[in-house]
Design an enzyme around this catalytic site. Structure first.
Site, PDB file in Angstrom:
ATOM      1  N   ILE A  30       0.821  -1.214   0.000  1.00 30.87           N
ATOM      2  CA  ILE A  30       0.000   0.000   0.000  1.00 30.87           C
ATOM      3  C   ILE A  30       0.859   1.270   0.000  1.00 30.87           C
ATOM      4  O   ILE A  30       0.388   2.344  -0.366  1.00 30.87           O
ATOM      5  CB  ILE A  30      -0.951  -0.025   1.233  1.00 30.87           C
ATOM      6  CG1 ILE A  30      -2.172   0.836   1.002  1.00 30.87           C
ATOM      7  CG2 ILE A  30      -0.222   0.357   2.510  1.00 30.87           C
ATOM      8  CD1 ILE A  30      -3.274   0.616   2.032  1.00 30.87           C
ATOM      9  N   ASN A  86      11.998  -8.288   6.661  1.00 31.58           N
ATOM     10  CA  ASN A  86      12.266  -7.554   7.897  1.00 31.58           C
ATOM     11  C   ASN A  86      11.921  -8.432   9.091  1.00 31.58           C
ATOM     12  O   ASN A  86      10.878  -9.096   9.089  1.00 31.58           O
ATOM     13  CB  ASN A  86      11.437  -6.273   7.942  1.00 31.58           C
ATOM     14  CG  ASN A  86      11.809  -5.298   6.838  1.00 31.58           C
ATOM     15  OD1 ASN A  86      12.971  -5.194   6.462  1.00 31.58           O
ATOM     16  ND2 ASN A  86      10.824  -4.588   6.313  1.00 31.58           N
ATOM     17  N   VAL A  95       4.452  -5.708  10.402  1.00 29.37           N
ATOM     18  CA  VAL A  95       3.369  -6.699  10.375  1.00 29.37           C
ATOM     19  C   VAL A  95       3.977  -8.060  10.726  1.00 29.37           C
ATOM     20  O   VAL A  95       4.847  -8.557  10.001  1.00 29.37           O
ATOM     21  CB  VAL A  95       2.689  -6.742   8.994  1.00 29.37           C
ATOM     22  CG1 VAL A  95       1.607  -7.811   8.977  1.00 29.37           C
ATOM     23  CG2 VAL A  95       2.095  -5.374   8.644  1.00 29.37           C
ATOM     24  N   HIS A  99       6.719 -12.342   5.691  1.00 29.40           N
ATOM     25  CA  HIS A  99       6.467 -11.965   4.302  1.00 29.40           C
ATOM     26  C   HIS A  99       7.750 -11.511   3.647  1.00 29.40           C
ATOM     27  O   HIS A  99       8.675 -11.035   4.302  1.00 29.40           O
ATOM     28  CB  HIS A  99       5.409 -10.853   4.222  1.00 29.40           C
ATOM     29  CG  HIS A  99       5.742  -9.644   5.038  1.00 29.40           C
ATOM     30  ND1 HIS A  99       5.562  -9.601   6.401  1.00 29.40           N
ATOM     31  CD2 HIS A  99       6.261  -8.439   4.691  1.00 29.40           C
ATOM     32  CE1 HIS A  99       5.938  -8.416   6.860  1.00 29.40           C
ATOM     33  NE2 HIS A  99       6.380  -7.697   5.842  1.00 29.40           N
TER      34      HIS A  99
HETATM   35  P1  AMP Z   1       7.133  -4.905   7.288  1.00 27.99           P
HETATM   36  O1  AMP Z   1       7.581  -3.554   7.748  1.00 27.99           O
HETATM   37  O2  AMP Z   1       8.250  -5.720   6.705  1.00 27.99           O
HETATM   38  O3  AMP Z   1       6.365  -5.638   8.353  1.00 27.99           O
HETATM   39  O4  AMP Z   1       6.179  -4.654   6.066  1.00 27.99           O
HETATM   40  C1  AMP Z   1       4.813  -4.392   6.204  1.00 27.99           C
HETATM   41  C2  AMP Z   1       4.353  -3.774   4.912  1.00 27.99           C
HETATM   42  O5  AMP Z   1       2.954  -3.894   4.840  1.00 27.99           O
HETATM   43  C3  AMP Z   1       4.693  -2.294   4.763  1.00 27.99           C
HETATM   44  O6  AMP Z   1       5.540  -2.101   3.620  1.00 27.99           O
HETATM   45  C4  AMP Z   1       3.325  -1.636   4.570  1.00 27.99           C
HETATM   46  O7  AMP Z   1       3.342  -0.584   3.621  1.00 27.99           O
HETATM   47  C5  AMP Z   1       2.476  -2.790   4.100  1.00 27.99           C
HETATM   48  N1  AMP Z   1       1.053  -2.685   4.367  1.00 27.99           N
HETATM   49  C6  AMP Z   1       0.447  -2.333   5.522  1.00 27.99           C
HETATM   50  N2  AMP Z   1      -0.891  -2.375   5.396  1.00 27.99           N
HETATM   51  C7  AMP Z   1      -1.149  -2.775   4.123  1.00 27.99           C
HETATM   52  C8  AMP Z   1      -2.331  -2.998   3.362  1.00 27.99           C
HETATM   53  N3  AMP Z   1      -3.553  -2.863   3.903  1.00 27.99           N
HETATM   54  N4  AMP Z   1      -2.211  -3.388   2.067  1.00 27.99           N
HETATM   55  C9  AMP Z   1      -0.987  -3.541   1.512  1.00 27.99           C
HETATM   56  N5  AMP Z   1       0.169  -3.344   2.180  1.00 27.99           N
HETATM   57  C10 AMP Z   1       0.100  -2.965   3.455  1.00 27.99           C
END
Ligand code: AMP
Length: 112
Positions: A30, A86, A95, A99
């Site tokens: 996003i 990460n 998150v 991933h």
């Molecule tokens: P991380 O920091 O490695 O946990 O990555 C989490 C990623 O999830 C970040 O790059 C956010 O921009 C992405 N993210 C959070 N919410 C959403 C969403 N609803 N749809 C798509 N990506 C998201």
């Protein structure tokens, strides 16, 4: 359990799907950090690399074989791409559902 990515996989939160198979779901980030920024997520909840062991090695093969297919699908396999996982606070993980970030579409600066 409050798992944002499980909600996305279930369709409870909308996403721009790029690829899906039995074990993996991939969608556009996003907040993209490159022209191509895809999140490749395993359908099985695993918090992070720290939450895996030999019995969960299939998580990595599932994720990275999907990365390869997505790269081919998007036509970035030859030009190149970067994969990032990460882990934890210092690693910038936001998150807690394991991933892979797939970044491409421009020459990416060197981090390491
Ligand atoms: P991380 O920091 O490695 O946990 O990555 C989490 C990623 O999830 C970040 O790059 C956010 O921009 C992405 N993210 C959070 N919410 C959403 C969403 N609803 N749809 C798509 N990506 C998201």
């Amino acid at each position: 359990m409050d798992d944002l990515f499980l909600k996305i996989i279930a369709g409870e939160i909308p996403s721009k799907k790029i690829y899906e198979n039995d074990s993996v779901y991939a969608f556009e980030d996003i907040n993209p950090k490159a022209p191509v920024h895809i999140l490749v997520v395993h359908k099985e909840r695993t918090e992070s690399i720290n939450d895996t062991d030999e019995s969960k090695a299939y998580i990595y093969s599932d994720l990275f074989l999907a990365v390869r297919k997505i790269a081919q699908q998007l036509g970035i396999d030859e030009s190149g791409y970067r994969t990032i996982i990460n882990t934890g606070s210092d690693g910038g993980q936001e998150v807690f559902h394991l991933h892979v970030h797939l970044l491409a579409g421009k020459k990416l600066g060197s981090l390491v």
